[in-house]
Design a protein around this motif. Structure first.
Motif, PDB file in Angstrom:
ATOM      1  N   THR A  62     -15.847  -5.707  22.311  1.00  0.00           N
ATOM      2  CA  THR A  62     -15.018  -6.319  21.208  1.00  0.00           C
ATOM      3  C   THR A  62     -15.285  -5.205  19.977  1.00  0.00           C
ATOM      4  O   THR A  62     -14.344  -5.141  19.281  1.00  0.00           O
ATOM      5  N   ILE A  63     -16.414  -4.720  19.891  1.00  0.00           N
ATOM      6  CA  ILE A  63     -16.749  -3.962  18.601  1.00  0.00           C
ATOM      7  C   ILE A  63     -15.546  -2.756  18.577  1.00  0.00           C
ATOM      8  O   ILE A  63     -15.048  -2.244  17.774  1.00  0.00           O
ATOM      9  N   ASN A  64     -15.170  -2.153  19.760  1.00  0.00           N
ATOM     10  CA  ASN A  64     -14.071  -1.313  20.114  1.00  0.00           C
ATOM     11  C   ASN A  64     -12.798  -1.752  19.484  1.00  0.00           C
ATOM     12  O   ASN A  64     -12.095  -0.661  19.375  1.00  0.00           O
ATOM     13  N   GLU A  65     -12.579  -2.787  19.354  1.00  0.00           N
ATOM     14  CA  GLU A  65     -11.397  -3.384  19.091  1.00  0.00           C
ATOM     15  C   GLU A  65     -11.143  -3.497  17.602  1.00  0.00           C
ATOM     16  O   GLU A  65      -9.850  -3.537  17.128  1.00  0.00           O
ATOM     17  N   VAL A  66     -12.001  -3.060  16.728  1.00  0.00           N
ATOM     18  CA  VAL A  66     -12.059  -2.996  15.424  1.00  0.00           C
ATOM     19  C   VAL A  66     -12.250  -1.526  15.007  1.00  0.00           C
ATOM     20  O   VAL A  66     -13.575  -1.376  15.180  1.00  0.00           O
ATOM     21  N   PRO A  67     -11.375  -0.857  14.361  1.00  0.00           N
ATOM     22  CA  PRO A  67     -11.566   0.582  14.186  1.00  0.00           C
ATOM     23  C   PRO A  67     -12.291   0.629  12.954  1.00  0.00           C
ATOM     24  O   PRO A  67     -12.425  -0.104  12.191  1.00  0.00           O
ATOM     25  N   GLY A  68     -13.358   1.834  13.006  1.00  0.00           N
ATOM     26  CA  GLY A  68     -14.000   2.159  11.653  1.00  0.00           C
ATOM     27  C   GLY A  68     -15.153   1.049  11.378  1.00  0.00           C
ATOM     28  O   GLY A  68     -15.377   0.644  10.205  1.00  0.00           O
ATOM     29  N   TRP A  69     -15.762   0.743  12.351  1.00  0.00           N
ATOM     30  CA  TRP A  69     -16.683  -0.489  12.306  1.00  0.00           C
ATOM     31  C   TRP A  69     -17.837  -0.053  11.484  1.00  0.00           C
ATOM     32  O   TRP A  69     -18.313   0.999  11.534  1.00  0.00           O
ATOM     33  N   ASN A  70     -18.083  -0.746  10.491  1.00  0.00           N
ATOM     34  CA  ASN A  70     -19.187  -0.604   9.485  1.00  0.00           C
ATOM     35  C   ASN A  70     -20.495  -1.179   9.846  1.00  0.00           C
ATOM     36  O   ASN A  70     -20.660  -2.370  10.207  1.00  0.00           O
ATOM     37  N   GLY A 130     -21.350  -4.700   4.140  1.00  0.00           N
ATOM     38  CA  GLY A 130     -21.902  -3.685   5.169  1.00  0.00           C
ATOM     39  C   GLY A 130     -21.769  -3.935   6.608  1.00  0.00           C
ATOM     40  O   GLY A 130     -22.489  -3.338   7.355  1.00  0.00           O
ATOM     41  N   VAL A 131     -20.691  -4.706   6.788  1.00  0.00           N
ATOM     42  CA  VAL A 131     -20.506  -5.031   8.146  1.00  0.00           C
ATOM     43  C   VAL A 131     -19.053  -5.083   8.635  1.00  0.00           C
ATOM     44  O   VAL A 131     -18.138  -5.672   7.837  1.00  0.00           O
ATOM     45  N   GLY A 132     -18.497  -4.699   9.946  1.00  0.00           N
ATOM     46  CA  GLY A 132     -17.415  -4.718  10.335  1.00  0.00           C
ATOM     47  C   GLY A 132     -16.145  -4.143   9.480  1.00  0.00           C
ATOM     48  O   GLY A 132     -16.099  -2.960   9.052  1.00  0.00           O
ATOM     49  N   ILE A 186     -12.022 -10.437  -0.637  1.00  0.00           N
ATOM     50  CA  ILE A 186     -12.676 -10.822  -1.707  1.00  0.00           C
ATOM     51  C   ILE A 186     -13.493  -9.819  -2.046  1.00  0.00           C
ATOM     52  O   ILE A 186     -14.477  -9.299  -1.478  1.00  0.00           O
ATOM     53  N   ILE A 187     -13.370  -9.378  -3.502  1.00  0.00           N
ATOM     54  CA  ILE A 187     -14.045  -8.363  -4.317  1.00  0.00           C
ATOM     55  C   ILE A 187     -15.090  -9.280  -4.931  1.00  0.00           C
ATOM     56  O   ILE A 187     -14.992  -9.814  -5.799  1.00  0.00           O
ATOM     57  N   THR A 188     -16.412  -8.810  -4.567  1.00  0.00           N
ATOM     58  CA  THR A 188     -17.719  -9.645  -5.161  1.00  0.00           C
ATOM     59  C   THR A 188     -17.988  -9.190  -6.840  1.00  0.00           C
ATOM     60  O   THR A 188     -17.195  -8.054  -7.152  1.00  0.00           O
ATOM     61  N   SER A 189     -18.929  -9.763  -7.168  1.00  0.00           N
ATOM     62  CA  SER A 189     -19.282  -9.416  -8.763  1.00  0.00           C
ATOM     63  C   SER A 189     -19.836  -8.038  -8.929  1.00  0.00           C
ATOM     64  O   SER A 189     -19.925  -7.349 -10.004  1.00  0.00           O
ATOM     65  N   ASP A 190     -20.385  -7.443  -7.702  1.00  0.00           N
ATOM     66  CA  ASP A 190     -20.934  -6.237  -7.751  1.00  0.00           C
ATOM     67  C   ASP A 190     -20.125  -5.212  -7.077  1.00  0.00           C
ATOM     68  O   ASP A 190     -20.297  -4.074  -6.729  1.00  0.00           O
ATOM     69  N   GLY A 191     -18.876  -5.549  -6.741  1.00  0.00           N
ATOM     70  CA  GLY A 191     -17.819  -4.710  -6.464  1.00  0.00           C
ATOM     71  C   GLY A 191     -17.694  -4.412  -4.794  1.00  0.00           C
ATOM     72  O   GLY A 191     -17.023  -3.526  -4.261  1.00  0.00           O
ATOM     73  N   ILE A 192     -18.131  -5.037  -4.000  1.00  0.00           N
ATOM     74  CA  ILE A 192     -17.953  -5.016  -2.520  1.00  0.00           C
ATOM     75  C   ILE A 192     -16.729  -5.811  -1.912  1.00  0.00           C
ATOM     76  O   ILE A 192     -16.455  -7.087  -2.446  1.00  0.00           O
ATOM     77  N   ASP A 193     -15.935  -5.170  -1.069  1.00  0.00           N
ATOM     78  CA  ASP A 193     -14.790  -5.675  -0.643  1.00  0.00           C
ATOM     79  C   ASP A 193     -15.106  -6.428   0.693  1.00  0.00           C
ATOM     80  O   ASP A 193     -15.470  -5.731   1.854  1.00  0.00           O
ATOM     81  N   LEU A 194     -15.109  -7.630   0.645  1.00  0.00           N
ATOM     82  CA  LEU A 194     -15.368  -8.486   1.887  1.00  0.00           C
ATOM     83  C   LEU A 194     -14.138  -8.807   2.710  1.00  0.00           C
ATOM     84  O   LEU A 194     -12.943  -9.304   2.093  1.00  0.00           O
ATOM     85  N   THR A 219     -17.012  -3.580   3.089  1.00  0.00           N
ATOM     86  CA  THR A 219     -17.377  -2.394   2.583  1.00  0.00           C
ATOM     87  C   THR A 219     -18.816  -2.662   2.448  1.00  0.00           C
ATOM     88  O   THR A 219     -19.388  -3.710   2.178  1.00  0.00           O
ATOM     89  N   GLY A 220     -19.751  -1.551   1.974  1.00  0.00           N
ATOM     90  CA  GLY A 220     -21.060  -1.662   1.713  1.00  0.00           C
ATOM     91  C   GLY A 220     -21.582  -0.535   2.225  1.00  0.00           C
ATOM     92  O   GLY A 220     -21.243   0.071   3.443  1.00  0.00           O
ATOM     93  N   ASP A 221     -22.647   0.234   1.465  1.00  0.00           N
ATOM     94  CA  ASP A 221     -23.356   1.406   2.037  1.00  0.00           C
ATOM     95  C   ASP A 221     -24.913   1.437   1.684  1.00  0.00           C
ATOM     96  O   ASP A 221     -25.251   0.400   1.125  1.00  0.00           O
ATOM     97  N   LYS A 222     -25.623   2.557   1.994  1.00  0.00           N
ATOM     98  CA  LYS A 222     -27.231   2.351   2.138  1.00  0.00           C
ATOM     99  C   LYS A 222     -27.708   2.128   0.394  1.00  0.00           C
ATOM    100  O   LYS A 222     -28.690   1.459   0.459  1.00  0.00           O
ATOM    101  N   ASP A 223     -26.743   2.462  -0.384  1.00  0.00           N
ATOM    102  CA  ASP A 223     -27.145   2.043  -1.914  1.00  0.00           C
ATOM    103  C   ASP A 223     -27.065   0.496  -2.424  1.00  0.00           C
ATOM    104  O   ASP A 223     -27.224   0.193  -3.331  1.00  0.00           O
ATOM    105  N   ASP A 224     -26.140  -0.141  -1.605  1.00  0.00           N
ATOM    106  CA  ASP A 224     -25.780  -1.602  -2.009  1.00  0.00           C
ATOM    107  C   ASP A 224     -26.966  -2.394  -1.959  1.00  0.00           C
ATOM    108  O   ASP A 224     -28.030  -2.191  -1.011  1.00  0.00           O
ATOM    109  N   ASP A 225     -26.989  -3.555  -2.383  1.00  0.00           N
ATOM    110  CA  ASP A 225     -28.011  -4.677  -2.475  1.00  0.00           C
ATOM    111  C   ASP A 225     -27.827  -5.353  -1.286  1.00  0.00           C
ATOM    112  O   ASP A 225     -26.769  -6.269  -1.036  1.00  0.00           O
ATOM    113  N   TYR A 226     -28.832  -5.670  -0.168  1.00  0.00           N
ATOM    114  CA  TYR A 226     -28.571  -6.360   0.921  1.00  0.00           C
ATOM    115  C   TYR A 226     -29.764  -7.330   1.106  1.00  0.00           C
ATOM    116  O   TYR A 226     -29.999  -8.126   1.985  1.00  0.00           O
TER     117      TYR A 226
END
Length: 302
Positions: free
Chosen positions: A210-218, A78-80, A24-32, A83-90
Motif C-alpha cells: 500500500t505504501i507504493n500506492e502513495v507517491p512521495g511517501w514522507n 512527517g508521515v505519508g 489543514i495547516i497547523t499553527s507552526d506551519g505543517i501541512d496535514l 509535510t514535516g522534516d527533521k527540524d520539526d517538532d515531533y
C-alpha cells in the motif's frame, strides 16, 4: 487543560465518493493531510508505525468504519501525504496539539479516537493533555509502554524466531533501539519479519504494497519518533485516570505489542477483548474486530 491560541488554515481539496479531502495547516506551519468520510459519531484514526499513515487502514477497514462512524483519516506530521522534516517538532505535546487543531478546524466538540500499535501511545498522550476532547477510545493491538512491548515480547520473540541475539538490554532507550535494529536485520535476512505480526507471510506483502500506492511517501516521523523522550513514557499507570469508555482489543499472537501487555492496563471503564491472532486484525481477523467495535458502539457510544 491547555488554552489554544492559534491560527489554522483549512483547504478543501475535493468532495467525492472518496470522501472530503482537506489540507489543514497547523499553527507552526505543517501541512496535514486529512480525509473525512462516513456518518455518525466522529472518530479520529491515530496510526502506528510510527509512520505507517492512514491509507492502508482506510483501504482495508474503512468501509466498515464509515458505515458506523464519521472517520477522520489523518497522516500525522512527517508521515505519508503530510509535510514535516527533521527540524520539526515531533514531541508528544506537539502531536497532541496537531490533533486538537484538526478537531477544531473540522468543527467537532469532541470525538472518539481509534489507535493501532504505536497509536496507543499517541492516544494516551493525547488523552492526558486534552481529556475533554474525548468521548471514548478504541485501542486495537495498541501499546502503552514501548519498553514493555520491546523487552517482554518483541525482543524475546525475535530472538526465538531467528536463533540470534538472545540478549536484549533494556536499561536505556538507546540500547533498546540498537538491539531492535539488530533484531530487524536478523529477521529480514531470514525472511521471518512477517512472523512478528502476521499469521501468513502473504499478508505482510499486501500491507507493505500500500505504501507504493502513495507517491512521495514522507518517512520523516518514522525515522525520528524513537528519538523523542516523550514516547518512552510508560502510560499504563495513567490508564487509571482515563474515565471515558475504552475498548482494548489485543491478539494472543501479537508479538509486536505482546499478548500479555493488557495485564498492566487498568482503564476504569474498559471492554477487554481477546482475539486469536496477530498484530493486524484489520486483514486477518476482520470479523472479530468488527464484532468488538459494534459491541463497544452499542454499549458505550451515544
Amino acid at each position: 487543560m491547555k488554552t489554544l491560541l492559534f491560527t489554522f488554515i483549512l483547504f478543501t481539496m475535493g468532495i467525492s465518493a472518496r470522501g472530503t479531502e482537506k489540507r489543514i495547516i497547523t499553527s507552526d506551519g505543517i501541512d496535514l493531510y486529512v480525509k473525512v468520510k462516513g456518518e455518525g459519531t466522529p472518530v479520529l484514526y491515530l496510526h502506528g508505525g510510527p509512520g505507517s499513515g492512514s491509507f492502508w487502514f482506510e483501504k482495508f477497514f474503512g468501509e466498515f468504519m464509515e458505515q458506523n462512524f464519521t472517520v477522520i483519516y489523518l497522516d500525522q506530521r512527517g508521515v505519508g501525504r503530510s509535510t514535516g522534516d527533521k527540524d520539526d517538532d515531533y514531541s508528544m505535546e506537539r502531536m497532541a496539539l496537531d490533533f486538537e487543531e484538526v478537531r477544531i478546524a473540522l468543527g467537532f466538540d469532541s470525538w472518539l479516537t481509534i489507535g493501532h500499535s504505536f497509536g496507543g501511545i499517541l492516544q494516551a498522550g493525547y488523552a492526558s493533555l486534552y481529556p475533554n476532547a474525548h468521548k471514548g477510545m478504541i485501542m486495537v493491538n495498541g501499546t502503552l509502554s514501548l519498553v514493555d512491548s520491546f523487552c517482554n515480547s518483541w525482543g524475546p520473540k525475535a530472538a526465538e524466531f531467528t536463533g540470534k541475539n538472545s540478549q536484549f538490554p533494556c536499561d536505556t532507550p538507546e540500547n533498546i533501539k540498537a538491539n531492535l535494529g539488530a533484531h530487524i536485520n536478523n529477521l529480514r535476512e531470514q525472511d521471518l519479519f512477517w512472523k512478528m505480526a502476521f499469521r501468513e507471510a502473504s499478508n505482510e506483502k499486501i500491507v507493505d504494497a500500500t505504501i507504493n500506492e502513495v507517491p512521495g511517501w514522507n518517512w520523516n516521523f518514522g525515522s525520528l519518533a524513537l528519538d523523542q523522550e516523550s514516547y518512552w513514557k510508560d502510560y499504563r499507570g495513567f490508564t487509571r485516570e482515563i474515565k471515558v469508555p475504552v475498548l482494548f482489543f489485543y491478539g494472543d499472537q501479537d508479538w509486536m505489542v505482546g499478548p500479555e501487555h493488557y495485564k498492566g492496563i487498568n482503564f476504569p471503564n474498559m471492554m477487554l477483548w481477546a482475539s486469536p491472532g496477530g498484530h493486524f486484525p484489520f486483514i486477518e481477523n476482520k470479523e472479530e474486530l468488527e464484532a468488538s467495535i459494534l459491541a463497544y458502539k452499542t454499549n458505550y457510544v451515544l
